[in-house]
Design a protein around this motif. Structure first.
Motif, PDB file in Angstrom:
ATOM      1  N   ALA A 136       0.789  -1.173   0.026  1.00 12.68           N
ATOM      2  CA  ALA A 136       0.033   0.002  -0.064  1.00 12.68           C
ATOM      3  C   ALA A 136       0.830   1.297   0.065  1.00 12.68           C
ATOM      4  N   HIS A 137       1.940   1.100   0.943  1.00 16.14           N
ATOM      5  CA  HIS A 137       2.945   2.440   0.871  1.00 16.14           C
ATOM      6  C   HIS A 137       3.609   2.604  -0.511  1.00 16.14           C
ATOM      7  N   VAL A 138       4.103   1.722  -1.124  1.00 14.18           N
ATOM      8  CA  VAL A 138       4.671   1.873  -2.322  1.00 14.18           C
ATOM      9  C   VAL A 138       3.848   2.287  -3.680  1.00 14.18           C
ATOM     10  N   THR A 139       2.601   1.518  -3.469  1.00 16.46           N
ATOM     11  CA  THR A 139       1.639   2.201  -4.599  1.00 16.46           C
ATOM     12  C   THR A 139       1.183   3.445  -4.435  1.00 16.46           C
ATOM     13  N   PHE A 140       0.837   3.708  -3.331  1.00 20.07           N
ATOM     14  CA  PHE A 140       0.239   4.908  -3.139  1.00 20.07           C
ATOM     15  C   PHE A 140       1.132   6.191  -3.236  1.00 20.07           C
ATOM     16  N   ILE A 141       2.326   5.887  -2.931  1.00 22.79           N
ATOM     17  CA  ILE A 141       3.573   6.961  -2.962  1.00 22.79           C
ATOM     18  C   ILE A 141       3.622   7.099  -4.760  1.00 22.79           C
ATOM     19  N   PHE A 142       4.147   6.074  -5.130  1.00 16.71           N
ATOM     20  CA  PHE A 142       4.447   6.129  -6.636  1.00 16.71           C
ATOM     21  C   PHE A 142       3.261   6.727  -7.344  1.00 16.71           C
ATOM     22  N   VAL A 143       2.026   6.287  -7.148  1.00 19.31           N
ATOM     23  CA  VAL A 143       0.742   6.879  -7.971  1.00 19.31           C
ATOM     24  C   VAL A 143       0.692   8.418  -7.794  1.00 19.31           C
ATOM     25  N   GLY A 144       0.990   8.972  -6.286  1.00 21.42           N
ATOM     26  CA  GLY A 144       1.144  10.036  -5.877  1.00 21.42           C
ATOM     27  C   GLY A 144       2.194  11.018  -6.754  1.00 21.42           C
ATOM     28  N   GLU A 145       3.374  10.619  -6.851  1.00 21.75           N
ATOM     29  CA  GLU A 145       4.563  11.067  -7.595  1.00 21.75           C
ATOM     30  C   GLU A 145       4.203  11.169  -8.853  1.00 21.75           C
ATOM     31  N   ALA A 146       3.684  10.031  -9.528  1.00 20.67           N
ATOM     32  CA  ALA A 146       3.317  10.391 -10.997  1.00 20.67           C
ATOM     33  C   ALA A 146       2.610  11.375 -11.289  1.00 20.67           C
ATOM     34  N   GLY A 147       1.392  11.453 -10.358  1.00 17.96           N
ATOM     35  CA  GLY A 147       0.449  12.623 -10.492  1.00 17.96           C
ATOM     36  C   GLY A 147       1.170  13.995 -10.462  1.00 17.96           C
ATOM     37  N   LEU A 148       2.099  14.058  -9.675  1.00 16.54           N
ATOM     38  CA  LEU A 148       3.025  15.262  -9.532  1.00 16.54           C
ATOM     39  C   LEU A 148       3.930  15.533 -10.424  1.00 16.54           C
TER      40      LEU A 148
END
Length: 281
Positions: A136-148
């Motif tokens: 969950a941590h990795v998925t949310f972080i990477f999806v968030g950073e992709a949006g940024l």
């Protein structure tokens, strides 16, 4: 046998994904110059096909190894490219800005090209990798950073279009880029979505840290810079809502904010030491 199967799946998945992302990039470049809808459709479908192959590759490796493949820098970069492609497809469906692909497709292709040149590093699976909190941590972080990352790209396009408008001479980009309002609205949407995902990822990371290292916060360099990045984007959103920061100022902050994201993602691991280095060796 298991190790050989994993390495073969890595090579096939990476090369197939790289090929499709690269073809998508070519289609988007052609669309930028030719402005033909067919080129845009090819770009989207090729990127979607690359994302599907990439997803299958990551899913297969996760199934075979028993943990999410993020324990080496090669794997981490591959996961980042996957997130960029997936988030772009979601935002493309939401905002219908055809030009967004000229940033997303090349970014995903370049990351995968770097991945393809990196040697395969095999590391024994550790119990710390087999945690739902890590997934969950990795998925949310990477999806968030992709949006940024997409917000950064839209910021660059905003400044480019603004410059074209101020020159009072309709040029190459003026005729091909959306209006400033469209770019600003889409960029802010990417920032909001990315910030939300990053927040959830940090929360999951805190829970994971407590489960693995026995404490929620340990002042690890990655944790510190993640906190700084979060505060920067929180301030950015607050200033937009409270005093109306938008347009040029918002575009510049989106670019600067993503520079902080890149340093947190790569710079910290390269120049500073901490227990997050376990995942990017």
């Amino acid at each position: 046998m298991l190790q050989e199967a994993l390495e073969q799946s890595m090579d096939i998945g990476i090369l197939g994904t790289l090929g499709l992302y690269s073809l998508s990039t070519v289609a988007y470049v052609c669309f930028l110059f030719m402005q033909k809808k067919g080129m845009h459709r090819y770009g989207v479908w090729l990127l979607l096909a690359g994302f599907a192959v990439h997803s299958l590759s990551i899913g297969y490796r996760t199934f075979m190894s028993g943990h999410i493949p993020v324990n080496t820098l090669r794997d981490t970069l591959s996961f980042a490219a996957w997130a960029v492609a997936g988030v772009f497809l979601l935002f493309h469906h939401r905002y219908r800005l055809k030009i967004m692909g000229i940033f997303a497709a090349p970014l995903a292709a370049v990351i995968m090209a770097v991945v393809a040149t990196m040697p395969v590093t095999t590391m024994a699976a550790k119990p710390m990798l087999k945690s739902i909190w890590l997934v969950a941590h990795v998925t949310f972080i990477f999806v968030g950073e992709a949006g940024l990352a997409l917000a950064c790209g839209l910021g660059v396009l905003y400044l480019t279009q603004e410059k074209a408008i101020k020159s009072k001479k309709p040029g190459f980009f003026f005729r091909r880029l959306p209006s400033l309002d469209q770019l600003d609205t889409a960029g802010y949407g990417c920032i909001l979505g990315g910030f939300l995902m990053m927040t959830l990822g940090l929360i999951m990371g805190v829970v994971y840290a407590k489960a693995i290292w026995g404490r929620f916060w340990s002042w690890d360099p990655k944790e510190v810079w993640s906190g700084i990045t979060w505060l920067l984007y929180a301030a950015m959103i607050h200033m937009r809502l409270s005093v109306g920061w938008q347009g040029r100022r918002s575009a510049i902050m989106a670019i600067l904010g993503f520079a902080t994201v890149l340093f947190t993602f790569l710079g910290v691991n390269l120049f500073l030491s901490g227990h997050h280095g376990e995942f990017t060796r």
